[in-house]
Design a protein around this motif. Structure first.
Motif, PDB file in Angstrom:
ATOM      1  N   VAL A   1       0.868  -1.176   0.000  1.00 20.27           N
ATOM      2  CA  VAL A   1       0.000   0.000   0.000  1.00 20.27           C
ATOM      3  C   VAL A   1       0.905   1.227   0.000  1.00 20.27           C
ATOM      4  CG1 VAL A   1      -1.712   1.307   1.307  1.00 20.27           C
ATOM      5  CG2 VAL A   1      -1.869  -1.184   1.208  1.00 20.27           C
ATOM      6  N   ALA A   2       0.537   2.234  -0.764  1.00 15.69           N
ATOM      7  CA  ALA A   2       1.330   3.460  -0.844  1.00 15.69           C
ATOM      8  C   ALA A   2       0.463   4.665  -0.493  1.00 15.69           C
ATOM      9  CB  ALA A   2       1.922   3.632  -2.242  1.00 15.69           C
ATOM     10  N   LEU A   3       1.034   5.572   0.284  1.00 12.73           N
ATOM     11  CA  LEU A   3       0.405   6.856   0.610  1.00 12.73           C
ATOM     12  C   LEU A   3       1.346   7.933   0.086  1.00 12.73           C
ATOM     13  CD1 LEU A   3      -1.652   8.682   2.077  1.00 12.73           C
ATOM     14  CD2 LEU A   3      -0.356   8.308   4.182  1.00 12.73           C
ATOM     15  N   VAL A   4       0.955   8.581  -0.998  1.00  9.01           N
ATOM     16  CA  VAL A   4       1.860   9.472  -1.720  1.00  9.01           C
ATOM     17  C   VAL A   4       1.171  10.816  -1.951  1.00  9.01           C
ATOM     18  CG1 VAL A   4       3.235   9.801  -3.806  1.00  9.01           C
ATOM     19  CG2 VAL A   4       2.950   7.509  -2.853  1.00  9.01           C
ATOM     20  N   ALA A   5       1.892  11.912  -1.677  1.00  7.02           N
ATOM     21  CA  ALA A   5       1.390  13.267  -1.941  1.00  7.02           C
ATOM     22  C   ALA A   5       2.227  13.897  -3.046  1.00  7.02           C
ATOM     23  CB  ALA A   5       1.457  14.108  -0.675  1.00  7.02           C
ATOM     24  N   ARG A   6       1.537  14.584  -3.997  1.00  3.84           N
ATOM     25  CA  ARG A   6       2.220  15.244  -5.113  1.00  3.84           C
ATOM     26  C   ARG A   6       1.569  16.598  -5.358  1.00  3.84           C
ATOM     27  NH1 ARG A   6       0.969  10.022  -7.021  1.00  3.84           N
ATOM     28  NH2 ARG A   6       2.761   8.667  -7.474  1.00  3.84           N
ATOM     29  N   ARG A   7       2.380  17.557  -5.818  1.00  2.00           N
ATOM     30  CA  ARG A   7       1.831  18.844  -6.248  1.00  2.00           C
ATOM     31  C   ARG A   7       1.117  18.657  -7.575  1.00  2.00           C
ATOM     32  NH1 ARG A   7       6.549  21.441  -3.928  1.00  2.00           N
ATOM     33  NH2 ARG A   7       5.920  23.113  -2.500  1.00  2.00           N
ATOM     34  N   ARG A   8      -0.046  19.306  -7.709  1.00  2.00           N
ATOM     35  CA  ARG A   8      -0.812  19.248  -8.946  1.00  2.00           C
ATOM     36  C   ARG A   8      -1.507  20.586  -9.166  1.00  2.00           C
ATOM     37  NH1 ARG A   8       1.765  15.447  -9.850  1.00  2.00           N
ATOM     38  NH2 ARG A   8       1.177  13.377 -10.608  1.00  2.00           N
ATOM     39  N   ALA A   9      -0.923  21.464 -10.007  1.00  2.00           N
ATOM     40  CA  ALA A   9      -1.552  22.723 -10.443  1.00  2.00           C
ATOM     41  C   ALA A   9      -2.055  23.557  -9.267  1.00  2.00           C
ATOM     42  CB  ALA A   9      -2.699  22.428 -11.410  1.00  2.00           C
ATOM     43  N   GLY A  10      -1.169  23.921  -8.374  1.00  2.00           N
ATOM     44  CA  GLY A  10      -1.538  24.775  -7.251  1.00  2.00           C
ATOM     45  C   GLY A  10      -2.228  24.064  -6.120  1.00  2.00           C
ATOM     46  N   ALA A  11      -2.396  22.750  -6.243  1.00  2.00           N
ATOM     47  CA  ALA A  11      -3.015  21.960  -5.184  1.00  2.00           C
ATOM     48  C   ALA A  11      -2.111  20.762  -4.900  1.00  2.00           C
ATOM     49  CB  ALA A  11      -4.410  21.512  -5.591  1.00  2.00           C
ATOM     50  N   VAL A  12      -2.528  19.962  -3.950  1.00  2.00           N
ATOM     51  CA  VAL A  12      -1.788  18.751  -3.591  1.00  2.00           C
ATOM     52  C   VAL A  12      -2.744  17.570  -3.714  1.00  2.00           C
ATOM     53  CG1 VAL A  12      -0.506  17.540  -1.799  1.00  2.00           C
ATOM     54  CG2 VAL A  12      -0.295  20.023  -2.020  1.00  2.00           C
ATOM     55  N   ARG A  13      -2.328  16.570  -4.494  1.00  2.00           N
ATOM     56  CA  ARG A  13      -3.139  15.358  -4.611  1.00  2.00           C
ATOM     57  C   ARG A  13      -2.521  14.274  -3.746  1.00  2.00           C
ATOM     58  NH1 ARG A  13      -3.634  12.293 -10.203  1.00  2.00           N
ATOM     59  NH2 ARG A  13      -2.046  10.947  -9.249  1.00  2.00           N
ATOM     60  N   ILE A  14      -3.323  13.753  -2.829  1.00  4.58           N
ATOM     61  CA  ILE A  14      -2.878  12.687  -1.930  1.00  4.58           C
ATOM     62  C   ILE A  14      -3.517  11.386  -2.414  1.00  4.58           C
ATOM     63  CG2 ILE A  14      -2.746  11.901   0.449  1.00  4.58           C
ATOM     64  CD1 ILE A  14      -3.231  14.784   1.342  1.00  4.58           C
ATOM     65  N   ASP A  15      -2.671  10.429  -2.801  1.00  3.47           N
ATOM     66  CA  ASP A  15      -3.144   9.146  -3.319  1.00  3.47           C
ATOM     67  C   ASP A  15      -2.920   8.050  -2.288  1.00  3.47           C
ATOM     68  OD1 ASP A  15      -3.846  10.185  -5.836  1.00  3.47           O
ATOM     69  OD2 ASP A  15      -1.788   9.984  -6.553  1.00  3.47           O
ATOM     70  N   VAL A  16      -3.943   7.227  -2.114  1.00  2.12           N
ATOM     71  CA  VAL A  16      -3.801   5.987  -1.349  1.00  2.12           C
ATOM     72  C   VAL A  16      -3.985   4.852  -2.350  1.00  2.12           C
ATOM     73  CG1 VAL A  16      -4.693   4.552   0.523  1.00  2.12           C
ATOM     74  CG2 VAL A  16      -4.647   7.036   0.776  1.00  2.12           C
ATOM     75  N   MET A  17      -2.897   4.108  -2.615  1.00  2.00           N
ATOM     76  CA  MET A  17      -2.905   3.086  -3.662  1.00  2.00           C
ATOM     77  C   MET A  17      -2.603   1.726  -3.046  1.00  2.00           C
ATOM     78  SD  MET A  17      -0.780   5.268  -6.521  1.00  2.00           S
ATOM     79  CE  MET A  17       0.428   5.807  -5.302  1.00  2.00           C
ATOM     80  N   ASP A  18      -3.253   0.701  -3.581  1.00  2.00           N
ATOM     81  CA  ASP A  18      -2.992  -0.650  -3.084  1.00  2.00           C
ATOM     82  C   ASP A  18      -2.927  -1.626  -4.255  1.00  2.00           C
ATOM     83  OD1 ASP A  18      -5.655  -2.049  -3.589  1.00  2.00           O
ATOM     84  OD2 ASP A  18      -6.357  -0.443  -2.278  1.00  2.00           O
TER      85      ASP A  18
ATOM     86  N   SER B   1      -7.963   9.156  -4.602  1.00  3.31           N
ATOM     87  CA  SER B   1      -7.217  10.416  -4.622  1.00  3.31           C
ATOM     88  C   SER B   1      -8.023  11.519  -3.953  1.00  3.31           C
ATOM     89  CB  SER B   1      -6.894  10.829  -6.059  1.00  3.31           C
ATOM     90  OG  SER B   1      -6.158   9.811  -6.717  1.00  3.31           O
ATOM     91  N   LEU B   2      -7.353  12.279  -3.123  1.00  5.22           N
ATOM     92  CA  LEU B   2      -7.949  13.428  -2.445  1.00  5.22           C
ATOM     93  C   LEU B   2      -7.147  14.664  -2.842  1.00  5.22           C
ATOM     94  CD1 LEU B   2     -10.134  14.070  -0.190  1.00  5.22           C
ATOM     95  CD2 LEU B   2      -8.192  14.145   1.380  1.00  5.22           C
ATOM     96  N   THR B   3      -7.829  15.682  -3.372  1.00  2.00           N
ATOM     97  CA  THR B   3      -7.159  16.906  -3.792  1.00  2.00           C
ATOM     98  C   THR B   3      -7.370  17.985  -2.731  1.00  2.00           C
ATOM     99  OG1 THR B   3      -7.496  16.352  -6.124  1.00  2.00           O
ATOM    100  CG2 THR B   3      -6.949  18.638  -5.608  1.00  2.00           C
ATOM    101  N   VAL B   4      -6.255  18.518  -2.222  1.00  3.11           N
ATOM    102  CA  VAL B   4      -6.282  19.466  -1.103  1.00  3.11           C
ATOM    103  C   VAL B   4      -5.568  20.751  -1.529  1.00  3.11           C
ATOM    104  CG1 VAL B   4      -5.749  19.773   1.349  1.00  3.11           C
ATOM    105  CG2 VAL B   4      -6.127  17.478   0.427  1.00  3.11           C
ATOM    106  N   PRO B   5      -6.105  21.931  -1.221  1.00  2.00           N
ATOM    107  CA  PRO B   5      -5.416  23.181  -1.582  1.00  2.00           C
ATOM    108  C   PRO B   5      -4.061  23.289  -0.887  1.00  2.00           C
ATOM    109  CG  PRO B   5      -7.689  23.614  -0.921  1.00  2.00           C
ATOM    110  CD  PRO B   5      -7.398  22.198  -0.563  1.00  2.00           C
ATOM    111  N   GLU B   6      -3.074  23.786  -1.620  1.00  2.00           N
ATOM    112  CA  GLU B   6      -1.766  24.017  -1.016  1.00  2.00           C
ATOM    113  C   GLU B   6      -1.788  25.333  -0.262  1.00  2.00           C
ATOM    114  OE1 GLU B   6       2.988  24.277  -2.224  1.00  2.00           O
ATOM    115  OE2 GLU B   6       1.465  23.860  -3.761  1.00  2.00           O
TER     116      GLU B   6
END
Length: 456
Positions: free
Chosen positions: A224-241, A309-314
C-alpha cells in the motif's frame, strides 16, 4: 313674348329635375354606405376589444391562481424542509444520547476484560478474552461511526481550516499503520514533499486513516502506498494498493453506507485476515471530503488494485510542525497511588476499580459529589489523582469534584475526565481546568500510561 309649348318645356324640366334628384340620391346612398361601413368596423373593433378583455381577465385569474398555488407549494416545501432539519437534529441528539448509554456498558466490559487479562489465565481463556475484546472493539467502532455520520449529515461538524504540515501528518499515519501492514506481510510506502496544505488537520487525518485501513484490509499481497504530489496549485494525496480491486459498476456504490462490495465476500483473503469491514469507512470519507470541499476520486481495476485520490489546496503559509501527542513513558505499576474515582454508572465504577487495583493502586470510588464531600468531612481523603466521569446523575458535572478537591491545596492535583460525549464544549471545559480528557470506552493501556505520566 314667346311661349313654348307646354308639353315640351315641362318634359325637359322634369328630366333635369329627375337627373338632379338621381345625383342627390346617389350621393346620399354613397354617404349612407360609407357611414354603415364605418359603423360596422367600429362595432367589430368594439367586439374584439371586449373579447380580448375577457381573455386577459381569464388569463390573469389563471396566473393569480397559479401564483397562489406556487406560494402554497413554497410554504409546504419550507415547512417540509424545517421538519426534515428538525428530524435530522433530533436524530443526531438521539444517536448522541443512545451512543452515550451504549458506550457505558461497553466501557465497563472493556475494563473488565482488561482486568481479566492481567490475571493468570490458561491459553484457551486468553484466546476467548482476545475474541471478546475484538468484538467489543467492533461494536465501539460501529457506534462511533454512526454518530460521526449523523453529525456530518446534520452539519454539526464545522471544519477548522488552517495550514497543516503534510510530512508530519503522513509520518504519523505511517507510524500507526506500519505494524498493521507488517502483520499481513505488506509493504507500506509513504512519500510527501515538504509543504503545507489548507485543511482541517483532524478531519484530514480521519479521511486518510479510513482510506489506509480499507486499503490494507482488502490487500492480500504486495503493498500500500500513501503518496502526496503537487498538482496545479493543489496537492493530490493518493492511497494506492495492490489489492483485489473494485468492479466498475461498484465504483459509485462503495461510498454508500454498509456497502462492502463483492470483494468482501470473495476469496481474495484480504478482508478475512482482519475480520469483515463495517462498510462505513468510505461513507465517512465521502462526507468529510464534502465538508472540507476536497475533491475525491476513485480509480480501480479488479485484480490490479485501487487508487483513491484526495485533492487538497496548497497553503502559501508554511505550517509549523503540528503539535504532536505528548509522548507517554512506558507504563509501570502504580503501587500505592491514591486514586479517587467518581463514576455514576455502577458497572463501570466496579470494573474501573478492579482494574486500578490490579495495577496496585489504592482506589476510593464515589457516585457523586455528595459522597466525596462526606468523605472529606470524615477526613483521610488525600488523592494523588482524580478520574472523573463528566456526566453525573441529576445533571451534575464531574468537574465540580475537581474544583472542590483542588480548593485549598498547594500541590497540583492531576485530573482525568472520562466521557462518551464528544461535544467540543466538554473538551474546552476540561482544557480550561487543565484536565486530561479520555473518551469512553476507555482503553486500559492508554489509561495506564496516562496515569503513570501524570503521577511521575
Amino acid at each position: 313674348m314667346t311661349l313654348h309649348p307646354p308639353g315640351l318645356a315641362g318634359e325637359a324640366s322634369l328630366r333635369r329635375r329627375i337627373a338632379k334628384l338621381e345625383r342627390i340620391n346617389a350621393a346620399l346612398m354613397a354617404h349612407v354606405e360609407r357611414s354603415t361601413d364605418q359603423r360596422g368596423g367600429a362595432y367589430a373593433l368594439f367586439q374584439t376589444a371586449i373579447t380580448l378583455e375577457g381573455r386577459i381577465r381569464t388569463r390573469t385569474e389563471e396566473m393569480t391562481a397559479l401564483m397562489h398555488r406556487l406560494e402554497r407549494s413554497n410554504e409546504a416545501l419550507a415547512a417540509a424542509k424545517d421538519e426534515a432539519e428538525t428530524a435530522n437534529r433530533s436524530k443526531t441528539r438521539f444517536l448522541a444520547a443512545a451512543s452515550h448509554d451504549l458506550l457505558q456498558p461497553l466501557n465497563a466490559a472493556r475494563l473488565s476484560i482488561s482486568a481479566l487479562a492481567d490475571l493468570p489465565l490458561g491459553p484457551e481463556a486468553s484466546l476467548i478474552g482476545a475474541q471478546v475484546e475484538r468484538g467489543l472493539q467492533t461494536i465501539e467502532d460501529l457506534i462511533k461511526t454512526l454518530l460521526d455520520i449523523s453529525k456530518l449529515d446534520a452539519g454539526i461538524v464545522r471544519p477548522q481550516v488552517r495550514p497543516v504540515a503534510l510530512p508530519d501528518l503522513l509520518a504519523g499515519l505511517a507510524a500507526s499503520f506500519t505494524p498493521f501492514a507488517a502483520r499481513k506481510g505488506l509493504r507500506l510506502l509513504v512519500r510527501s514533499p515538504d509543504l503545507a496544505v489548507l485543511s482541517d488537520g483532524l478531519l484530514l487525518r480521519r479521511i486518510l486513516q479510513n482510506l489506509l485501513s480499507n486499503a490494507i484490509r482488502y490487500t492480500a499481497s504486495g503493498g500500500v502506498a500513501l503518496v502526496a504530489r503537487r498538482r496545479a496549485g493543489a496537492v493530490r494525496i493518493d492511497v494506492m494498493d495492490s489489492g483485489c480491486g473494485i468492479a466498475a459498476d461498484e465504483h459509485a456504490l462503495v461510498f454508500d453506507e454498509f456497502y462492502r462490495g463483492s470483494a468482501a465476500a470473495g476469496d481474495s483473503g484480504g478482508a478475512e485476515a482482519d475480520g469483515p469491514g463495517l462498510g462505513l469507512g468510505l461513507s465517512i470519507v465521502r462526507r468529510m471530503a464534502l465538508a472540507l470541499d476536497h475533491p475525491l476520486a476513485l480509480a480501480s481495476r479488479p485484480g490490479h488494485g485501487t487508487r483513491v485520490s484526495l485533492t487538497v489546496p496548497e497553503s502559501d503559509t508554511p505550517a509549523g510542525a503540528e503539535a504532536e501527542t505528548r509522548p507517554l513513558p512506558v507504563a509501570t505499576r502504580l503501587s500505592g497511588a491514591r486514586v479517587v474515582v467518581v463514576e455514576n454508572d455502577a458497572a463501570t465504577a466496579d470494573a474501573l476499580t478492579r482494574l486500578l487495583q490490579t495495577w496496585d493502586a489504592e482506589v476510593a470510588t464515589f457516585r457523586d459529589l455528595a459522597g466525596v464531600n462526606a468523605a472529606l468531612r470524615a477526613g483521610g481523603l488525600e488523592p494523588d489523582i482524580l478520574i472523573l466521569d463528566y456526566h453525573l446523575d441529576d445533571g451534575a458535572c464531574g468537574l465540580d469534584v475537581a474544583v472542590t478537591l483542588r480548593a485549598g491545596r498547594t500541590a497540583p492535583l492531576p485530573v482525568i475526565v472520562t466521557t462518551a460525549d464528544h461535544a467540543p464544549e466538554i473538551a474546552a471545559e476540561a482544557a480550561r481546568l487543565g484536565a486530561e480528557l479520555m473518551h469512553k470506552p476507555i482503553k486500559p493501556a492508554q489509561l495506564r500510561a496516562l496515569l503513570t505520566y501524570l503521577l511521575a
